[in-house]
Each structure stands twice: as structure tokens, then as C-alpha cells.
Enzyme design. Structure first.
Site, PDB file in Angstrom:
ATOM      1  N   GLU A 477       0.858  -1.189   0.000  1.00 11.68           N
ATOM      2  CA  GLU A 477       0.000   0.000   0.000  1.00 11.68           C
ATOM      3  C   GLU A 477       0.888   1.230   0.000  1.00 11.68           C
ATOM      4  OE1 GLU A 477      -4.046   1.387   2.340  1.00 11.68           O
ATOM      5  OE2 GLU A 477      -3.162  -0.569   2.673  1.00 11.68           O
ATOM      6  N   GLU A 759      -2.409  -0.128  13.290  1.00 11.31           N
ATOM      7  CA  GLU A 759      -3.557   0.312  12.497  1.00 11.31           C
ATOM      8  C   GLU A 759      -4.857   0.030  13.237  1.00 11.31           C
ATOM      9  OE1 GLU A 759      -5.245  -0.251   7.951  1.00 11.31           O
ATOM     10  OE2 GLU A 759      -4.051  -1.846   8.859  1.00 11.31           O
TER      11      GLU A 759
END
Length: 879
Positions: A477, A759
């Protein structure tokens, strides 16, 4: 107040660069410097400016100004020319004589006119294919110099990534050059001083090229390759000046048969997947003069509009730290070779430099990297998805050093496969890479868990401030998500001097916003899967307001604020069209995703993080109200009274609409959640109704008590829940929630051994297994935004006005914490607070730099205004 002797001014800066930059992009740069100690009204500043063009005589100019002009002082001389070299130093004079001169600031001006960029982008001529994993080229040239130069500057850029060598020596310390920008709009050109690296006679330049973001595979769910182009190339312009004033230029040019290309030892490189290197393909001496390149190919020009080239305002990516191994253990053997696992103790963006000494010809040594271990003790690679972070070195049997050039990895643990013999700490080193910003913020307390949490946020910032602010450094990502930095930018601006770094990225935000019609989810924007169609989403889109305001709060730089004003106004105007008549954002253009709301609320399913408890239109309206309020402040700071008055009406309309829509007549919010009350309180949406604000504070405190130490907020609410409790006087609940180590909580991550911010609240489950969600990262800085509250409330240090011209010292001891220190290098110098609580006495030591004042606010006592100097106070204090 303690007396402090005034020394020479220090820390001279041009614009927001640190050190001695070689390519300032303006001909009228502003200057800043700092003072130590107290400055009297009778003192003046004497500034000496030495200017010269390469190979010409210098001119000296003396300027006098007031001491208060030491922050972003407008350029006091005639405009500078391209390539002009400048030396500036300052000193104080007054009744007691002069201080000594400051250390000189030296800088140069970049090439200001694009037509002076004389080179071309050149790359290989052979067919490379249209997919990724291509064999990477080398580019070289030789040239003669009639004498040793007195001045030599290399202007270097690339379509792709480039690493340069001169006469067999690496150029500079930077990696991932030129970095990731919106290449269709701008491309950075970096400058290097090669004066001491060139000789009279023959010289050589050699360049490794990498796919990078330009044509490499970028992004998740398969990603995309060749997004900007399918051909890579280098731009090089070497300018030489001799002692007699004559000059030479060596520029990359496909018409010059001295520029040649060949396939190099890097057989494939991917930013996320890793890099393969075959030592059999090395060509010793290829980057030195007198190399036989008769079998090398000519180069081809790769068209690119040089009007898009510019000189960077952000710092380069460099190895700024080094991690030592905590443990090295054997995990397997096969075919006479051993597999090893290394724990470096710290998760971050880093690369291993391996010293290969005992490999046999043809041995393949594989390095694999991961953030955490599975319960079976092996690397957890599932969360990496496509980005498996594997580097491979194929040995030619000779001793060598190997480190990937065009990939970086996010990891704490690494496994080395195929190693012969024992592996010791002398066989490798781990270099920590991030953009070379200057650290400006520090914190320490008597609670080691709090210190670790603060360090975790700091390490996550370092890991993700690599050319641009990314979300994570490890999986497939690594994009510039606008929502993450919207929330984290105040914390980032405390930890580091981010003005140049974030202002550079905001240029791309403004470009993408204008190109697409809205602020996209991430910048630079490349369409992927469900994120193909950009759409106006609260928090993510609010980055066009929240990030510039955070930069301005830290720096006080109105020029940076003005540059982003049009983008901020465009965002406010766009969303105004999505409001219902009552001012609530519940209308939207047609798109699939809708609002993301309190993303990653811990109550949401692991596979559907958008299903939060708090209504999405509530979150969207709250953040829009916040952006409207800040936009009014921005207009005020820029002296735009017409805009200020117009948008103040809009801000009030949205605020009233929020109250009417999301509170019932008893004061209960329609989403009776921690997030909802936190946003309402912190964003000032109940400030005009003291009773409602008091009730909201009590209700929030009740919800926190009912949660029994578990946090219930996601992206949207997390930065604001502790400030909301603090603002409404509920410190017991704030510290109870903050210090809880139940799952989910901040301290749960610390208890579970986290060295960065995760996260998800539970990226690792209590049994030590990795969260099964497809989005599971152990290095996202968003939840680390709590560090802003740590610095302001536990430490007690926060700005009251832009640029820290006025700041607050207001520690609020609690949770058994008996001491804390917080310090921040403001534009005027270091501000700090050091407090300790003993036997009912709160001892506070405050440092106030010249040019600022501090409001010392201790509960139960009158506020004291402190001027520059060092102050020590003791107060009776009851926790």
C-alpha cells in the site's frame, strides 16, 4: 527568573531548510535565527551577507535590523540570481558591545528558469517489456576536464529512481531520489556538490536506475505498473567552473555517444516486494574513467516537459539512525547452509546491509522482513499481502556488501536464508530511513509505559514520513492517505520540523484536487479497486484545511498558509453543495463507498471497518464544521475580511444544524457514543450553550466509565476523546482511559510489545495471534495522535498562537504520574517545561525563548504570564 548570558545568535535558516541547501527555489528567500538568553531593547542585529556567482568576486553587504525580526525575515537585499552563492551571519550589538558572530549560513539558489535545464532524460534503448520485474539498467558517461574545478554542481533527477556514482564513489547520502510527486505536474531535481570528487583529466559518472513509483507496481489488490510511463531515465546536468572563470557543462543527451547503457546487477526491484541482485552481472569499474564500454548500448531520450521540474523544499530520504540486533537465532539448516532469524527490537522503515564473506559462487542469500512473529515463532507475512519484502543476493563467490537500493522495508524481524556458517552481529547492520527532518519535540515522564507509547507514535511517524506521508511502510500500500495525516499533523508538527515536508505534499494535494474535482483518498492518486472513483469524504478531504493549519500553527508562516488557501476554499465550497437546508452534510454525489465515518471503530467487524457505531453524517458534519471554523481563521490571518465574514455565516449555520440534528431535547446525542461527544466538545459545536456542553462532558465521562477502560473510538474520535474529557474537567476519566491496558486501548498495544502504533486497536490479539483482518498493520500513526494530548496535558506544553509566539504551560498531573518533561523547538528557540509532584507541591521549571511569552496555568492558581528566560515556580497542588 534565572539570569542567562546572551550568546551569539544560532541556528540560521533560509526558508524552512536546515543545514546549507544547494538549491533554494526562490530569489528572495526569508531568513530566520534564534537567540539564547535575554535580549534588551537597546540591542540591534547586524547581518553580513556575502554574495557571489561561481568563479566571480564576492560582494559584502551589511544590514541592520531589530532583534524581533528573527523569524522569516524578508530578504533584505537585491533579488538573487540562479546559482548565486550566499553566506549570511548575524550578531547582536548594544551598550555592552557586540556578541560574536553566529555560525555562517551558506546556501545557493537553484536554476530559476526552466530553459537553463539543458539536459534530457535518457534511458536504455533495448525492449524492456510492458510488465514489472524488469532488469534494471546502468547509465554511464566519461568526460575530460582541463583542470580541477573550483565549483561543480550536479543537477540530478529521474523518471523512476536514481542513485549516482562519480569516479567510483556514491554521490550523496540520499535514497529513493527524486521521490514521489505527481509526476504529471512536477518532478523534483536534486543538487549535489561534486567539487572535491572531480579531477583534472578523465572523469566518469555512473547511474543505477530503478522503477520506483514511476513505472513500478504501486498499490494494493494487484496494484498497477507503468502508471506514469513504461520507460525510465536519468537527468544529469553537471556544471563546472575553473579557477580562471571558464566553465564546462556535461549534460545527459541521447545525441552524445559518450552516454551509454547496459543491464546491471539488479535483475528486478519492487518498492514493496523487494529487490534481486546478481553479483555475476557486476562490471567492475563501470563508474570510473577508462572503462571499456564498447559493448554498451546507446541511450534513448525519454520525453518529459522540463517546465515541470523544480527544486525540492522537502528534505531527502536518508539513513538517520541505526538499529542493533537484540537476538540472532538459528531456525533451520539445509544443503550445508543455515537459516537465521534476527530481532532488531524496533519496528520501522529500514534496510539491512549484509556483509557477505563466506558464500560460494551461485549461492542465493534471501532476506525476508516482517513486523511481528506468528505464534509459531516465524515471520508473520500474511498481512504484507503482495508486498512480501524479500531481497535476494546471488553471490559470485567474492566477499561483498549487499543492501537493496530501490526498495525499503517495514520490519522488526528478518530471516536470512542460505547463509553459510555462523551469523554474527558483525555480518550486518540495519539502517533506519526516513526523510531527513529536524526533530523539534521531546517528552519524558515518570511512567515508562507512557514514554513507550509516545515513542511508538514517534517511530510510526519516522517510518511513514518517507518522501511523502504514507499510511504504512510494510505492505503493498504505502500511499499518501489524506485522512491519516489530517488527524496526525499536529502531532507530527510537534515531533519534527515538517513545514517543508508537508508543504511539498500539499502541492500534490492541490494538484490532484484541481484535476479530479475533489480531495482524493490518497495523494498522489492512482485508482485501485473500490477506490477508483474519488469522492468527497470527511476527514480525508478535510486534509486541505487541517494540514495547512497544523503547519501554520507550528511555523507562523503566512506564505505557506496563503499557498494552500485556494485548495481549502475549493473544499469548503464543494461540500457546501452537499449540505441539507439545515446545514447537515447528508447529501452526496453518486458514489459507491459513502462516508467512512469513525473508520476502524473497535466495535466494527474485522472485515468491514466502515461499520462504526457513530452515524456517518454526524462525523461528516462535525468535521466540516471544524474545517469551516478553521477556514474563517485562515481568512482572518490572511486579512481577507470579506471571505472571513462570508464563511463565518456558513460555519454558524453548520454548527446550529449539527446541534439541532444530533442532540435531542434532553441533551443526548442521536449517536450516544464516545466519538460523537468528543467531536461535539473538541470542535466547539456546543460552546454557545454552556449547559449543553457541561451535559455533553458528563455524558462522555459516563460512557468512558461504562466502558471499563476500553476505548470505543476509531479514526475520527480517537484524537479528540482525551482533549474533550480534559476540556470539560473530567481528568479522572481521561487518565483512567489513557492508562488502561485492556483490549482495546493505547496501553494494550504497549503491553503486547508494540514498538510502533498499530492500524487496529487489536492488530495483535490477546493470545499473541495476528488479527485475521485483511487490513492489519503494526505501523500506522493515526491512533498515535494521542501524543498531542500527551504533550499538551501530561507534559503541559502547547501553542496558543501560530508560530508559538504565545504558548501555554498547563500540566495536569494524574494517573499516578509524578513528573514529566516536554520540550519543543519553536521558530524562536526551545520552549520547555519540567515538572515534578512531591508531597503536595508541584514544582515547575519553564524555559521561554526570546520573542515568545508563556501562560503558566496551574489548577487552583491564577494564571501567570512569563517572558523570555528560565522560570521556576512551586505551587500547592492536589491531584
Amino acid at each position: 527568573m534565572l539570569e542567562v548570558k546572551t550568546d551569539a545568535p544560532y541556528d540560521l535558516q533560509v526558508e524552512h531548510y536546515h543545514g546549507n541547501p544547494l538549491a533554494v527555489r526562490t530569489n528572495k528567500p526569508r531568513l530566520s535565527w534564534k537567540y539564547r538568553g535575554h535580549i534588551t531593547d537597546s540591542q540591534e542585529v547586524e547581518m553580513e551577507i556575502i554574495r557571489k556567482m561561481p568563479g566571480q568576486e564576492a560582494t559584502i553587504e551589511t544590514i541592520e535590523t531589530e532583534p524581533v525580526n528573527n523569524v522569516l525575515f524578508p530578504w533584505p537585499s537585491e533579488p538573487l540570481a540562479s546559482r548565486e552563492q550566499v553566506s549570511v551571519r548575524v550578531r547582536l550589538d548594544g551598550d555592552d558591545g557586540n556578541t560574536s558572530w553566529s555560525e555562517a549560513l551558506k546556501f545557493e539558489v537553484g536554476i530559476l528558469e526552466y530553459w537553463d535545464l539543458l539536459g534530457k532524460f535518457v534511458g536504455p534503448t533495448w525492449y524492456e517489456g510492458k510488465s514489472d520485474h524488469r532488469h534494471l539498467p546502468l547509465i554511464r558517461t566519461e568526460f575530460n576536464l582541463k583542470a580541477e574545478p573550483v565549483y561543480a554542481r550536479l543537477y540530478l533527477s529521474a523518471l523512476g529512481l536514481v542513485e549516482g556514482n562519480v569516479n567510483g564513489k556514491k554521490i550523496g547520502e540520499d535514497i529513493l531520489t527524486p521521490g514521489w510527486t505527481c509526476y504529471d505536474d512536477r518532478l523534483e531535481c536534486w543538487v549535489y556538490d561534486l567539487t572535491d570528487d572531480l579531477n583534472s583529466g578523465k572523469n566518469a559518472l555512473g547511474f543505477y536506475l530503478g522503477d520506483g513509483w514511476y513505472r513500478g507496481r504501486v498499490g494494493f489488490k494487484g496494484g498497477k505498473a507503468n502508471y506514469y510511463g513504461d520507460k525510465i531515465g536519468v537527468y544529469a546536468q553537471l556544471e563546472i567552473t575553473y579557477s580562471d572563470g571558464s566553465t564546462d557543462e556535461i549534460v545527459s543527451n541521447s545525441d552524445d555517444d559518450q552516454w551509454k547503457a547496459a543491464k546491471g546487477p539488479i535483475t528486478q526491484s519492487d518498492l514493496c516486494e523487494g529487490e534481486d541482485y546478481d553479483a555475476h552481472l557486476e562490471q567492475p569499474g563501470w563508474d570510473e574513467p577508462n572503462f571499456d564500454d564498447s559493448n554498451w548500448s546507446p541511450v534513448a531520450e525519454i520525453p518529459y516537459d522540463k517546465r515541470r521540474m523544480e527544486f525540492p523544499i522537502l528534505p531527502p530520504v536518508r539513513a538517520n539512525l541505526e538499529n542493533k540486533s537484540l537476538s540472532i537465532k538459528k531456525i533451520g539448516e539445509r544443503d550445508g547452509k543455515t537459516d537465521w532469524q534476527i530481532d532488531f527490537g524496533q519496528n520501522c522503515t529500514q534496510r539491512i546491509k549484509l556483509h557477505v564473506t563466506n558464500a560460494k559462487d551461485g549461492d542465493v542469500i534471501e532476506l525476508q522482513h516482517a513486523e511481528v512473529l506468528e505464534k509459531n515463532g516465524r515471520l508473520s507475512t500474511r498481512p504484507l499481502r503482495r508486498g512480501q519484502q524479500i531481497d535476494r543476493y546471488t553471490s559470485n563467490g567474492k566477499p561483498a556488501y549487499f543492501e537493496a537500493k530501490f526498495a525499503t522495508h517495514g520490519f522488526r524481524y528478518a530471516e536470512i536464508h542460505g547463509w553459510r556458517g555462523e551469523l554474527t552481529a558483525n555480518d550486518f547492520e540495519a539502517k533506519v530511513y526516513f526523510s531527513d527532518m529536524e526533530q523539534t519535540g521531546w517528552f519524558e515522564s515518570s511512567n515508562n509505559r507512557v514514554n513507550r507509547l509516545n515513542e511508538n507514535a514517534l517511530w510510526s511517524m519516522r517510518s511513514n514520513f518517507v518522501s511523502l506521508p504514507t499510511d504504512c511502510p510494510q505492505r503493498d500500500e504505502r500511499l499518501g492517505w489524506t485522512g491519516d495525516i489530517s488527524l496526525f499533523s499536529p502531532t507530527a508538527a510537534y515531533f519534527y520540523d515538517v513545514e517543508g515536508f508537508l508543504s511539498s505534499w500539499l502541492q500534490d494535494v492541490a494538484h490532484e484536487q484541481k484535476r479530479i474535482g475533489t480531495v482524493p483518498f490518497y495523494v498522489p492518486f492512482i485508482p485501485f479497486a473500490e477506490w477508483t472513483e474519488p469522492q468527497a469524504i470527511a476527514i480525508w478531504g478535510d486534509s486541505s484545511i487541517l494540514v495547512p493549519w497544523a503547519i501554520y500553527t507550528a511555523s507562523g508562516d503566512k506564505e505557506l498558509l496563503a499557498e494552500q488557501f485556494p485548495a481549502g476554499k475549493a473544499w469548503i465550497d464543494e461540500v457546501k453543495g452537499y449540505l441539507s437546508d439545515d446545514g447537515v452534510w447528508d447529501r452526496r454525489p453518486p458514489y459507491l463507498l459513502g462516508q467512512l465515518g469513525d473508520w476502524l471503530d473497535p466495535s466494527a467487524p474485522a472485515d468491514d471497518p466502515v461499520k462504526a457505531m457513530t452515524a456517518k453524517n454526524l462525523v461528516a458534519t462535525a468535521f466540516y464544521a471544524r474545517s469551516c471554523d478553521l477556514f474563517v481563521k485562515i481568512a482572518h490571518e490572511l486579512h481577507d475580511e470579506e471571505t472571513e465574514l462570508e464563511y463565518a455565516k456558513l460555519a454558524r449555520h453548520v454548527r446550529i444544524g449539527f446541534q439541532h440534528r444530533f442532540f435531542n431535547d434532553k441533551g443526548i446525542m442521536t449517536s450516544d457514543t464516545q466519538c460523537a461527544y468528543a467531536l461535539a466538545i473538541t470542535f466547539g459545536l456546543v460552546d454557545d450553550d454552556p449547559e449543553l456542553k457541561e451535559f455533553a462532558g458528563h455524558r462522555l465521562a459516563l460512557l468512558v466509565r461504562r466502558s471499563h477502560g476500553k476505548i470505543s473510538t476509531g479514526f475520527a474520535g480517537t484524537p479528540y476523546i482525551l482533549p474533550a474529557l480534559t476540556e470539560t474537567g473530567h481528568m479522572d476519566e481521561a487518565y483512567s482511559l489513557f492508562l488502561s491496558d485492556k483490549n482495546p486501548s493505547w496501553m494494550y498495544q504497549v503491553k503486547m510489545g508494540g514498538t510502533t502504533t498499530w492500524e487496529r486497536w487489536d492488530s495483535m490479539l490477546p493470545d499473541g495471534s495476528v488479527n485475521p483482518g485483511v487490513m492489519t498493520s503494526f505501523n500506522h500513526y493515526s491512533l498515535g495522535s494521542v501524543a498531542d494530548w500527551i504533550h499538551a496535558t501530561v507534559g503541559g506544553l502547547k501553542p496558543l498562537t501560530p508560530g508559538w509566539h504565545k504558548f501555554e504551560v498547563a500540566p495536569r498531573p494524574g494517573g499516578g504520574i509524578t513528573s514529566a518533561k516536554a520540550a519543543h523547538t519553536t521558530p524562536y528557540g526551545k520552549a520547555s517545561v519540567d515538572w515534578s509532584l512531591e508531597g503536595g507541591n508541584l514544582k515547575v521549571k519553564v524555559t521561554v525563548p526570546y520573542g515568545t511569552s508563556a501562560q503558566l496555568d496551574i489548577l487552583g492558581h491564577d494564571t501567570i504570564t512569563l517572558t523570555d528566560g528560565i522560570h521556576e515556580e512551586t505551587f500547592k497542588y492536589q491531584v
